[in-house]
Design an enzyme around this catalytic site. Structure first.
Site, PDB file in Angstrom:
ATOM      1  N   CYS A  92       0.833  -1.202   0.000  1.00  0.00           N
ATOM      2  CA  CYS A  92       0.000   0.000   0.000  1.00  0.00           C
ATOM      3  C   CYS A  92       0.869   1.255   0.000  1.00  0.00           C
ATOM      4  O   CYS A  92       0.592   2.214  -0.727  1.00  0.00           O
ATOM      5  CB  CYS A  92      -0.930  -0.001   1.209  1.00  0.00           C
ATOM      6  SG  CYS A  92      -2.101   1.371   1.214  1.00  0.00           S
ATOM      7  N   CYS A 186      -6.059  -2.270   7.451  1.00  0.00           N
ATOM      8  CA  CYS A 186      -7.312  -1.502   7.492  1.00  0.00           C
ATOM      9  C   CYS A 186      -8.536  -2.285   7.019  1.00  0.00           C
ATOM     10  O   CYS A 186      -9.649  -2.023   7.472  1.00  0.00           O
ATOM     11  CB  CYS A 186      -7.159  -0.217   6.689  1.00  0.00           C
ATOM     12  SG  CYS A 186      -6.821  -0.466   4.928  1.00  0.00           S
TER      13      CYS A 186
END
Length: 338
Positions: A92, A186
């Site tokens: 990410c 997340c």
């Protein structure tokens, strides 16, 4: 200076934006929508809007769900399918936060991109944060070298407790100081297996083998296991703890053994990500986020693969995880373990 600040609705990115605005910079906020977890974004966007209004700065909502799915989410699923242990935060950072978001910052004419990461920069190298307990240099080590010159980490010199104290002294930001911290991954609510369950049957029992190849028990599906795990499988006649040594996804088998058999003294990387020019390194390596660094020698080959020889053996080296190489407090290279 015109700076884009990655804003999540958390205390770190909020204090980052506040500090830069107070220093007189032209600050623009940006919230990234990365996945479709129910009710996740609405609450965060309200917080970002509250901070933006207080600081009197514009903000954008950037929908990167498709990029995130292709570069982070599906590779996460596929890596577990292959019997390896993924590192979604590293992917990410490289492709989304310090990739697509940086592209967006440049498109707005911003000179820098700031994030709330706990890390520092010096001479175009990532350095560990002052707050060692919150240091995120490991996850940032996947970044493209060219991206580093555009980055700012305003919290790198601060301790997390001081960031919270700072926020608590500002009336509008008080609530940010006490809110619950976000989880490391997340898009994972409870366990990674719940994510995998959406794509495949993870509960297919299989054989447990010892290191000689003898069947010694059963397990509940290879995706429930990572290297070094010692629970959730049966080992008949064992008189000492057994750990997962290897996973054979095609055969739905896990190979287990004693802690001594988990020891590794050398390993290989593919596509080493170098921040300095070198053909060999004498440095320290971290093989996972919370592990201690270990002295090592690194031989780098023409095809960007590398062989790592450790001074002292480590336990539970997991294929798919990232190895990060340090020269004291500076990140000098990284790569994914084969």
């Amino acid at each position: 200076m015109k700076i884009l600040v990655a804003m999540s609705g958390g205390v770190d990115s909020t204090v980052t934006a506040y500090k830069l605005k107070n220093l007189g910079h032209e600050v623009i906020g940006c919230y990234m929508k990365l996945h479709g977890k129910p009710n996740y974004h609405e609450e965060n966007i309200k917080k970002v809007e509250k901070v933006a209004n207080f600081l009197q700065i514009p903000y954008h909502i950037l929908d990167l769900q498709e990029d995130f799915k292709n570069k982070v989410y599906m590779p996460f699923v596929d890596t577990y399918k292959e019997g390896k242990t993924p590192n979604p935060c590293a992917l990410c950072n490289r492709f989304i936060k310090l990739g697509k978001l940086l592209e967006f910052a440049k498109s707005l004419g911003c000179e820098k991109l700031a994030t709330g990461h706990y890390a520092r920069l010096e001479n175009n190298l990532i350095k560990t944060a002052v707050d060692e307990s919150k240091d995120q240099s490991y996850f940032l080590a996947s970044a493209d070298k060219e991206a580093l010159k555009y980055l700012i980490f305003p919290l790198g010199e601060m301790k997390k407790e001081d960031v919270k104290k700072f926020a608590s002294t500002i009336e509008v930001l008080k609530s940010f100081a006490t809110q619950k911290e976000s989880s490391e991954i997340c898009f994972v609510e409870d366990t990674y297996v719940q994510v995998l369950d959406q794509f495949m049957d993870t509960k297919i029992p299989g054989e447990v083998l010892d290191s000689s190849g003898k069947v010694v028990g059963k397990h509940e599906g290879y995706m429930h296991y990572t290297i070094g795990k010692r629970r959730g499988f049966e080992v008949r006649g064992a008189h000492e703890p057994h750990f997962v040594l290897k996973i054979n996804p095609k055969q739905n088998q896990i190979i287990v053994g004693t802690k001594e058999e988990l020891k590794i003294s050398e390993f290989n990387l593919k596509n080493i990500n170098l921040f300095i020019d070198a053909k060999e390194l004498d440095c320290e390596v971290k093989i996972r986020y919370r592990s201690k660094s270990t002295p090592c020698k690194v031989e780098i080959y023409e095809d960007k693969s590398a062989k790592i020889t450790l001074k002292d053996p480590v336990y539970g080296l997991a294929s798919g995880q990232m190895a990060v190489f340090y020269d004291h407090d500076k990140v000098i290279a990284s790569g994914f373990i084969e």
